[in-house]
Scaffold this active site. Sequence first.
Site, PDB file in Angstrom:
ATOM      1  N   HIS A  68      -9.497  36.460  32.182  1.00  0.00           N
ATOM      2  CA  HIS A  68     -10.425  37.312  31.418  1.00  0.00           C
ATOM      3  C   HIS A  68     -10.019  38.783  31.585  1.00  0.00           C
ATOM      4  O   HIS A  68     -10.824  39.625  31.997  1.00  0.00           O
ATOM      5  CB  HIS A  68     -11.877  37.091  31.857  1.00  0.00           C
ATOM      6  CG  HIS A  68     -12.870  37.557  30.842  1.00  0.00           C
ATOM      7  ND1 HIS A  68     -14.021  36.882  30.536  1.00  0.00           N
ATOM      8  CD2 HIS A  68     -12.881  38.659  30.043  1.00  0.00           C
ATOM      9  CE1 HIS A  68     -14.708  37.537  29.615  1.00  0.00           C
ATOM     10  NE2 HIS A  68     -14.028  38.626  29.298  1.00  0.00           N
ATOM     11  N   ARG A 100     -14.355  34.304  23.866  1.00  0.00           N
ATOM     12  CA  ARG A 100     -15.210  33.832  24.958  1.00  0.00           C
ATOM     13  C   ARG A 100     -14.882  32.375  25.241  1.00  0.00           C
ATOM     14  O   ARG A 100     -14.573  31.609  24.311  1.00  0.00           O
ATOM     15  CB  ARG A 100     -16.695  33.905  24.570  1.00  0.00           C
ATOM     16  CG  ARG A 100     -17.323  35.244  24.738  1.00  0.00           C
ATOM     17  CD  ARG A 100     -17.510  35.614  26.218  1.00  0.00           C
ATOM     18  NE  ARG A 100     -18.142  36.900  26.351  1.00  0.00           N
ATOM     19  CZ  ARG A 100     -17.497  38.065  26.415  1.00  0.00           C
ATOM     20  NH1 ARG A 100     -16.176  38.105  26.378  1.00  0.00           N
ATOM     21  NH2 ARG A 100     -18.158  39.201  26.547  1.00  0.00           N
TER      22      ARG A 100
HETATM   23  P1  NDP Z   1     -17.348  42.541  16.372  1.00  0.00           P
HETATM   24  O1  NDP Z   1     -18.820  42.290  16.401  1.00  0.00           O
HETATM   25  O2  NDP Z   1     -16.864  43.874  15.947  1.00  0.00           O
HETATM   26  O3  NDP Z   1     -16.638  41.456  15.450  1.00  0.00           O
HETATM   27  C1  NDP Z   1     -17.006  40.109  15.453  1.00  0.00           C
HETATM   28  C2  NDP Z   1     -16.318  39.421  14.299  1.00  0.00           C
HETATM   29  O4  NDP Z   1     -16.633  38.026  14.356  1.00  0.00           O
HETATM   30  C3  NDP Z   1     -16.804  39.924  12.934  1.00  0.00           C
HETATM   31  O5  NDP Z   1     -15.745  39.954  12.019  1.00  0.00           O
HETATM   32  C4  NDP Z   1     -17.815  38.850  12.523  1.00  0.00           C
HETATM   33  O6  NDP Z   1     -17.993  38.702  11.111  1.00  0.00           O
HETATM   34  C5  NDP Z   1     -17.145  37.617  13.089  1.00  0.00           C
HETATM   35  N1  NDP Z   1     -18.117  36.538  13.248  1.00  0.00           N
HETATM   36  C6  NDP Z   1     -19.233  36.502  14.013  1.00  0.00           C
HETATM   37  N2  NDP Z   1     -19.904  35.343  13.841  1.00  0.00           N
HETATM   38  C7  NDP Z   1     -19.187  34.637  12.936  1.00  0.00           C
HETATM   39  C8  NDP Z   1     -19.362  33.374  12.327  1.00  0.00           C
HETATM   40  N3  NDP Z   1     -20.407  32.596  12.608  1.00  0.00           N
HETATM   41  N4  NDP Z   1     -18.437  32.987  11.434  1.00  0.00           N
HETATM   42  C9  NDP Z   1     -17.388  33.752  11.116  1.00  0.00           C
HETATM   43  N5  NDP Z   1     -17.161  34.969  11.654  1.00  0.00           N
HETATM   44  C10 NDP Z   1     -18.053  35.400  12.558  1.00  0.00           C
HETATM   45  O7  NDP Z   1     -16.827  42.188  17.843  1.00  0.00           O
HETATM   46  P2  NDP Z   1     -15.533  42.769  18.598  1.00  0.00           P
HETATM   47  O8  NDP Z   1     -14.373  42.648  17.687  1.00  0.00           O
HETATM   48  O9  NDP Z   1     -15.844  44.085  19.177  1.00  0.00           O
HETATM   49  O10 NDP Z   1     -15.427  41.733  19.811  1.00  0.00           O
HETATM   50  C11 NDP Z   1     -15.275  40.357  19.574  1.00  0.00           C
HETATM   51  C12 NDP Z   1     -15.461  39.576  20.860  1.00  0.00           C
HETATM   52  O11 NDP Z   1     -14.340  39.760  21.724  1.00  0.00           O
HETATM   53  C13 NDP Z   1     -16.632  40.002  21.747  1.00  0.00           C
HETATM   54  O12 NDP Z   1     -17.855  39.476  21.265  1.00  0.00           O
HETATM   55  C14 NDP Z   1     -16.256  39.437  23.093  1.00  0.00           C
HETATM   56  O13 NDP Z   1     -16.776  38.126  23.235  1.00  0.00           O
HETATM   57  C15 NDP Z   1     -14.735  39.383  23.042  1.00  0.00           C
HETATM   58  N6  NDP Z   1     -14.108  40.288  24.009  1.00  0.00           N
HETATM   59  C16 NDP Z   1     -13.287  39.767  24.969  1.00  0.00           C
HETATM   60  C17 NDP Z   1     -12.642  40.578  25.864  1.00  0.00           C
HETATM   61  C18 NDP Z   1     -11.687  40.034  26.842  1.00  0.00           C
HETATM   62  O14 NDP Z   1     -11.237  40.767  27.734  1.00  0.00           O
HETATM   63  N7  NDP Z   1     -11.304  38.789  26.757  1.00  0.00           N
HETATM   64  C19 NDP Z   1     -12.856  42.037  25.834  1.00  0.00           C
HETATM   65  C20 NDP Z   1     -13.697  42.482  24.774  1.00  0.00           C
HETATM   66  C21 NDP Z   1     -14.316  41.632  23.898  1.00  0.00           C
HETATM   67  P3  NDP Z   1     -18.556  39.915  10.225  1.00  0.00           P
HETATM   68  O15 NDP Z   1     -17.408  40.905  10.153  1.00  0.00           O
HETATM   69  O16 NDP Z   1     -18.857  39.281   8.938  1.00  0.00           O
HETATM   70  O17 NDP Z   1     -19.754  40.455  10.972  1.00  0.00           O
HETATM   71  C1  OXD Z   2     -16.155  42.237  26.781  1.00  0.00           C
HETATM   72  C2  OXD Z   2     -15.363  41.559  27.800  1.00  0.00           C
HETATM   73  O1  OXD Z   2     -16.958  41.584  26.115  1.00  0.00           O
HETATM   74  O2  OXD Z   2     -14.771  42.239  28.660  1.00  0.00           O
HETATM   75  O3  OXD Z   2     -15.985  43.461  26.622  1.00  0.00           O
HETATM   76  O4  OXD Z   2     -15.256  40.339  27.775  1.00  0.00           O
END
Ligand code: NDP
Ligand code: OXD
Length: 316
Positions: A279, A231
């Site tokens: 994005h 993000r």
């Molecule tokens: P998940 O919830 O599956 O994974 C999030 C990961 O981040 C987990 O490993 C989590 O740790 C870690 N995390 C969260 N907070 C912290 C912290 N404070 N410190 C350290 N690690 C942290 O999310 P996804 O993998 O499904 O998606 C990740 C992000 O990708 C989405 O939230 C979105 O913002 C972004 N995204 C962007 C897209 C794009 O087109 N650019 C498309 C889709 C998603 P833990 O494993 O311990 O919970």
């Molecule tokens: C998502 C994105 O969060 O598209 O899936 O950014």
Amino acid sequence: MSTPERGRVLLSVTGFNPQRWYDLLSKEREVVLEPDGTEDPSIDYAVVWKHQPGVLARLPNLKVIFSIGAGVDHIFADDQAPDVPIVRVVADNLTQYMCEYVTWRVLDHHRQGSVYREQQVRKVWHEPRQPPANEVSVGIMGLGQLGTRAAKALRAIGFSVNGWSRTPKDVEGVRGFHGEDGLTPFLNATDILVVLLPLTAVTHGIVNYSLLSRLRQDGPLGGPCLINAGRGGLQREIDILKALEAGVLKEASLDVFEREPLAPESPLWSHPRVFVTPHAAATSDPAHLAPPMLQQMDAFERGEALKNLVDRNAGY
Ligand code: NDP
Ligand code: OXD
């Protein structure tokens, strides 16, 4: 055909045309595009992407919010959003897109794409030294659904892969770091940083100058690279530019920005060492995502548990 006795759906999005979502959801449910501004007790579900703040608060019988994306920061941005379960996107199709994007950008930084593009403009025939993948360490911030798949793909190519998460994670072949204490050792061991964190109160602005300056400075690529597909709110763009100018950061691939669309006057557009995508790393494709949402609504009405629920306390 819609069946009016089943829970109605509010589809509330900004930033893109929701027609395909509307068509697919309304095959099975009655779908309302925007309520008229008064309370609407007839709606059970909301399917949203950056909805207008306040719109959900006018649905007194709202039971579940479905995010059109994997990230849910757009829902928490509305401080009036009702305290009902939030379901986010977890889908093979989206994970595959992200895996492709991350692999593409890692390989481009690794194989010095910017050097060759620049040489081609000048018709220069020169082969710079190319380190093998196993000498290069990719660090993935966020070892969740998306980060884990990307980590496995990069391992399969031969990179050395580290991951950083909030809680400990055990992914085969990936050296895991977690929590605040694990952050500096993780960064110190990273040549290409891939950011796939959710945007929360804790992660906001985490990709700043201090973090970038802790990346491995004497690695085989001649400087560390940044890839952010998580993000825009995770990064401080002014610090990324400063780090590029100071030589603390060699290159960056950015898919997300503090303000989207990225303003035409942003220096990131024309920076020779920044690669910009709009994005677009992993697009939510309604053909793949609407059917499981409808299935979840049916399952919920049969009394079954919802899947892919957001943890409100953690914020993702
Ligand atoms: P998940 O919830 O599956 O994974 C999030 C990961 O981040 C987990 O490993 C989590 O740790 C870690 N995390 C969260 N907070 C912290 C912290 N404070 N410190 C350290 N690690 C942290 O999310 P996804 O993998 O499904 O998606 C990740 C992000 O990708 C989405 O939230 C979105 O913002 C972004 N995204 C962007 C897209 C794009 O087109 N650019 C498309 C889709 C998603 P833990 O494993 O311990 O919970
Ligand atoms: C998502 C994105 O969060 O598209 O899936 O950014």
